[in-house]
Enzyme design. Sequence first.
Site, short mmCIF file in Angstrom:
data_model
loop_
_atom_site.label_atom_id
_atom_site.label_comp_id
_atom_site.label_asym_id
_atom_site.label_seq_id
_atom_site.Cartn_x
_atom_site.Cartn_y
_atom_site.Cartn_z
N ARG A 32 0.84 -1.20 0.00
CA ARG A 32 0.00 0.00 0.00
C ARG A 32 0.87 1.24 0.00
O ARG A 32 0.60 2.23 -0.68
CB ARG A 32 -0.95 0.00 1.21
CG ARG A 32 -1.63 1.36 1.43
CD ARG A 32 -2.86 1.30 2.35
NE ARG A 32 -2.67 0.48 3.52
CZ ARG A 32 -1.97 0.82 4.60
NH1 ARG A 32 -1.36 2.00 4.66
NH2 ARG A 32 -1.85 0.00 5.62
N TYR A 78 -16.98 17.12 -14.44
CA TYR A 78 -17.48 15.74 -14.52
C TYR A 78 -18.51 15.47 -13.40
O TYR A 78 -18.32 15.91 -12.26
CB TYR A 78 -16.27 14.81 -14.38
CG TYR A 78 -16.61 13.35 -14.37
CD1 TYR A 78 -17.00 12.69 -15.54
CD2 TYR A 78 -16.54 12.60 -13.20
CE1 TYR A 78 -17.32 11.34 -15.52
CE2 TYR A 78 -16.85 11.25 -13.18
CZ TYR A 78 -17.24 10.64 -14.34
OH TYR A 78 -17.55 9.30 -14.33
N ASP A 138 -8.15 18.79 -14.09
CA ASP A 138 -8.50 17.44 -14.54
C ASP A 138 -8.17 17.36 -16.03
O ASP A 138 -8.85 17.94 -16.87
CB ASP A 138 -10.00 17.18 -14.29
CG ASP A 138 -10.43 15.76 -14.71
OD1 ASP A 138 -9.75 15.16 -15.57
OD2 ASP A 138 -11.46 15.29 -14.20
N LYS A 160 -9.51 6.27 -18.91
CA LYS A 160 -9.85 6.77 -20.24
C LYS A 160 -8.62 6.68 -21.16
O LYS A 160 -8.20 5.59 -21.47
CB LYS A 160 -10.39 8.20 -20.13
CG LYS A 160 -11.42 8.39 -18.98
CD LYS A 160 -12.75 7.73 -19.22
CE LYS A 160 -13.67 7.71 -18.00
NZ LYS A 160 -13.92 8.99 -17.37
C1 LIG Z 1 -14.35 9.40 -16.07
C2 LIG Z 1 -13.92 10.72 -15.55
C3 LIG Z 1 -13.61 10.90 -14.19
C4 LIG Z 1 -13.79 9.79 -13.16
O1 LIG Z 1 -12.91 8.74 -13.37
P1 LIG Z 1 -13.24 7.21 -12.99
O2 LIG Z 1 -12.03 6.49 -13.49
O3 LIG Z 1 -14.50 6.84 -13.70
O4 LIG Z 1 -13.40 7.13 -11.52
C5 LIG Z 1 -13.15 12.14 -13.79
N1 LIG Z 1 -13.01 13.17 -14.66
C6 LIG Z 1 -13.32 13.03 -15.96
C7 LIG Z 1 -13.14 14.20 -16.88
C8 LIG Z 1 -13.78 11.81 -16.46
O5 LIG Z 1 -14.08 11.70 -17.76
#
Ligand SMILES: *Cc1c(COP(=O)(O)O)cnc(C)c1O
Length: 385
Positions: A47, A99, A171, A196
């Site tokens: 961890r 998001y 982000d 993603k």
């Molecule tokens: C999908 C997404 C998230 C969240 O991520 P997860 O891997 O689904 O927890 C945060 N910000 C953006 C812009 C996203 O597209």
Amino acid sequence: MQGFNTRLVHVPIESEDETGSVTVPIYKATTFRYPKIGAPVKYDYSRSGNPTRHAVEEQLANLEGGAAAFLFGSGMAAIHAALAIFKAGDHIIVGDQIYGGTFRILHQFFEDWGLELTAVDTRDLSAVEGAIQANTKAIYFEPVTNPLLQVTPVKGIAEVAQKHGLLTIVDNTFLSPYLLNPLKYGADIVVHSATKYLSGHSDVSAGAVIVKGQDLAKRVYFVQNAIGGVLSPEDSNELGRGIKTLAIRLDRQQENVLKLVDFFKKLPGIAKVYYPGDPDLAGYAELKQEAAGAGGVFSCELDDQVYDPVVFVNSLEIFALAVSLGAVESLVELPSKMSHAELSPKEQLAAGIKPGLIRFSVGIEDASDLLSDIKQALVKAKLAR
Ligand SMILES: *Cc1c(COP(=O)(O)O)cnc(C)c1O
């Protein structure tokens, strides 16, 4: 420094001398031996630090130009960790198009925790500056938003933040470090849903936090180790593999998007197309200031007097009807009924999400097949007059 593509493939860790392995092994061990009491060790418990995870963390720090990176089991766990460095009574300015999961954790978790929030359209720098209070600590936003792809350059926000002693948190999921390095433009913390583009194959759930300096690294590491939402060694390995093809995937995805956008731009019955990578469309000039491209997501609005949007998305065959984005296969979704279904019809309209708005995440398939698929679905969706 080596070129971006070289750095994608060559992980900046010591090689594995025992075997000469050219990839980083998956270290399953949860605990690591001490030679003796008091001897310094690099890893002691998984961890707190795992060699497989650490290799990918080092790579992401390198690709984003940060001092350190931290990997988590999802994007939301990463965003939680980036925001958990604040404390009750702190105020944070957030983009008004963030998001949905980030909106939820801010309003249904961090607000209860005592964080104060103000949402603003971050494209309006005077609105951002006007929202600053005595207890404001950070500005959190997405440089390209979902699903309308509104663009906010990082530099303008970071300048406001620096002037007032605030942190800038970005982000960067939609653009990835291949297309934008927010730290270079003054951001302090970058977060990713590595689910993603970074992993890129719809088979790993992961998140990352990358920080500019050692002080922030200590604060985020404390949360990673204390809360413990770390990425597994297996998923770290898959993520690391995905990252190696980030640039070639995005090159193809962007090429494909431009062809589809061009088709929709010229098609009667399309009210609007959203893609800041096209010089004719909104956000292009702002995007060009910092980013090398607009990524693989675009949206368009079908005129619902001409096409039935539900029939359209149901009729697509190559595009899978699914939320998420950034993978090698093409996906399509209807924000009003899927990603943004929690908003009331009135809230959706206020956010610019009409019933005919379709969001595409374009993959690496042949553009000609994607176009044929769209054309056949449009024929089925055309309303009789
Ligand atoms: C999908 C997404 C998230 C969240 O991520 P997860 O891997 O689904 O927890 C945060 N910000 C953006 C812009 C996203 O597209």
